[in-house]
Scaffold this motif. Structure first.
Motif, PDB file in Angstrom:
ATOM      1  N   ALA A  22       0.845  -1.192   0.000  1.00  0.00           N
ATOM      2  CA  ALA A  22       0.000   0.000   0.000  1.00  0.00           C
ATOM      3  C   ALA A  22       0.881   1.242   0.000  1.00  0.00           C
ATOM      4  O   ALA A  22       1.978   1.245   0.545  1.00  0.00           O
ATOM      5  CB  ALA A  22      -0.901  -0.005   1.229  1.00  0.00           C
ATOM      6  N   LEU A  23       0.400   2.292  -0.647  1.00  0.00           N
ATOM      7  CA  LEU A  23       1.142   3.546  -0.665  1.00  0.00           C
ATOM      8  C   LEU A  23       1.031   4.231   0.688  1.00  0.00           C
ATOM      9  O   LEU A  23      -0.020   4.229   1.312  1.00  0.00           O
ATOM     10  CB  LEU A  23       0.600   4.470  -1.753  1.00  0.00           C
ATOM     11  CG  LEU A  23       0.742   3.968  -3.186  1.00  0.00           C
ATOM     12  CD1 LEU A  23       0.070   4.929  -4.147  1.00  0.00           C
ATOM     13  CD2 LEU A  23       2.198   3.783  -3.540  1.00  0.00           C
ATOM     14  N   GLU A  28       4.149   9.995  -1.550  1.00  0.00           N
ATOM     15  CA  GLU A  28       3.512  11.103  -2.262  1.00  0.00           C
ATOM     16  C   GLU A  28       4.437  11.734  -3.293  1.00  0.00           C
ATOM     17  O   GLU A  28       3.995  12.146  -4.359  1.00  0.00           O
ATOM     18  CB  GLU A  28       2.984  12.156  -1.294  1.00  0.00           C
ATOM     19  CG  GLU A  28       1.699  11.738  -0.593  1.00  0.00           C
ATOM     20  CD  GLU A  28       0.585  11.353  -1.561  1.00  0.00           C
ATOM     21  OE1 GLU A  28       0.298  12.128  -2.505  1.00  0.00           O
ATOM     22  OE2 GLU A  28       0.001  10.275  -1.387  1.00  0.00           O
ATOM     23  N   ALA A  29       5.731  11.805  -3.014  1.00  0.00           N
ATOM     24  CA  ALA A  29       6.671  12.355  -4.000  1.00  0.00           C
ATOM     25  C   ALA A  29       6.680  11.483  -5.254  1.00  0.00           C
ATOM     26  O   ALA A  29       6.734  11.995  -6.376  1.00  0.00           O
ATOM     27  CB  ALA A  29       8.073  12.454  -3.409  1.00  0.00           C
ATOM     28  N   VAL A  34       5.134  10.445 -10.920  1.00  0.00           N
ATOM     29  CA  VAL A  34       4.409   9.667 -11.929  1.00  0.00           C
ATOM     30  C   VAL A  34       3.333  10.527 -12.580  1.00  0.00           C
ATOM     31  O   VAL A  34       3.168  10.512 -13.805  1.00  0.00           O
ATOM     32  CB  VAL A  34       3.811   8.384 -11.308  1.00  0.00           C
ATOM     33  CG1 VAL A  34       2.829   7.713 -12.265  1.00  0.00           C
ATOM     34  CG2 VAL A  34       4.923   7.417 -10.932  1.00  0.00           C
ATOM     35  N   ASP A  35       2.632  11.306 -11.792  1.00  0.00           N
ATOM     36  CA  ASP A  35       1.591  12.174 -12.322  1.00  0.00           C
ATOM     37  C   ASP A  35       2.170  13.185 -13.309  1.00  0.00           C
ATOM     38  O   ASP A  35       1.609  13.410 -14.382  1.00  0.00           O
ATOM     39  CB  ASP A  35       0.882  12.891 -11.176  1.00  0.00           C
ATOM     40  CG  ASP A  35      -0.355  13.623 -11.638  1.00  0.00           C
ATOM     41  OD1 ASP A  35      -1.101  13.058 -12.461  1.00  0.00           O
ATOM     42  OD2 ASP A  35      -0.571  14.765 -11.190  1.00  0.00           O
ATOM     43  N   ALA A  36       3.312  13.774 -12.965  1.00  0.00           N
ATOM     44  CA  ALA A  36       3.940  14.761 -13.849  1.00  0.00           C
ATOM     45  C   ALA A  36       4.385  14.110 -15.162  1.00  0.00           C
ATOM     46  O   ALA A  36       4.167  14.661 -16.250  1.00  0.00           O
ATOM     47  CB  ALA A  36       5.126  15.412 -13.149  1.00  0.00           C
ATOM     48  N   LEU A  54      10.090   3.559 -13.750  1.00  0.00           N
ATOM     49  CA  LEU A  54      11.245   4.372 -13.378  1.00  0.00           C
ATOM     50  C   LEU A  54      11.141   4.966 -11.975  1.00  0.00           C
ATOM     51  O   LEU A  54      12.100   5.558 -11.487  1.00  0.00           O
ATOM     52  CB  LEU A  54      11.438   5.504 -14.392  1.00  0.00           C
ATOM     53  CG  LEU A  54      11.809   5.063 -15.808  1.00  0.00           C
ATOM     54  CD1 LEU A  54      11.867   6.270 -16.728  1.00  0.00           C
ATOM     55  CD2 LEU A  54      13.125   4.317 -15.807  1.00  0.00           C
ATOM     56  N   SER A  55      10.010   4.783 -11.328  1.00  0.00           N
ATOM     57  CA  SER A  55       9.796   5.376 -10.006  1.00  0.00           C
ATOM     58  C   SER A  55      10.614   4.668  -8.927  1.00  0.00           C
ATOM     59  O   SER A  55      10.940   3.484  -9.038  1.00  0.00           O
ATOM     60  CB  SER A  55       8.313   5.320  -9.629  1.00  0.00           C
ATOM     61  OG  SER A  55       7.924   3.993  -9.335  1.00  0.00           O
TER      62      SER A  55
END
Length: 68
Positions: A22-23, A28-29, A34-36, A54-55
């Motif tokens: 689970a996150l 959050e970073a 990933v969102d960006a 790549l995260s």
């Protein structure tokens, strides 16, 4: 493409699966990274998959022992 709750949940679900857990708040970073990348890639699925791969959450995950 505007952000939708469905896409947000999909990205988080994909990240959770890739990380194998689970996150947490500390992730959050990674979620923002990933969102960006996903946004910069035109909200295309291949760009999302590359961003997740790549995260840090994916690269630093602990392997799960195989079931016997």
């Amino acid at each position: 493409m505007p952000k939708s709750r469905t896409w947000e949940l999909s990205r988080r679900s994909l990240l959770r699966g890739a990380a194998g857990a689970a996150l947490a708040f500390e992730d959050e970073a990674t979620v923002r990274y990933v969102d960006a990348r996903f946004s910069e890639g035109g909200h295309r699925l291949p760009e999302l998959l590359v961003a997740v791969a790549l995260s840090d959450s994916f690269r630093n995950r602990c392997p799960v022992p195989a079931a016997e």
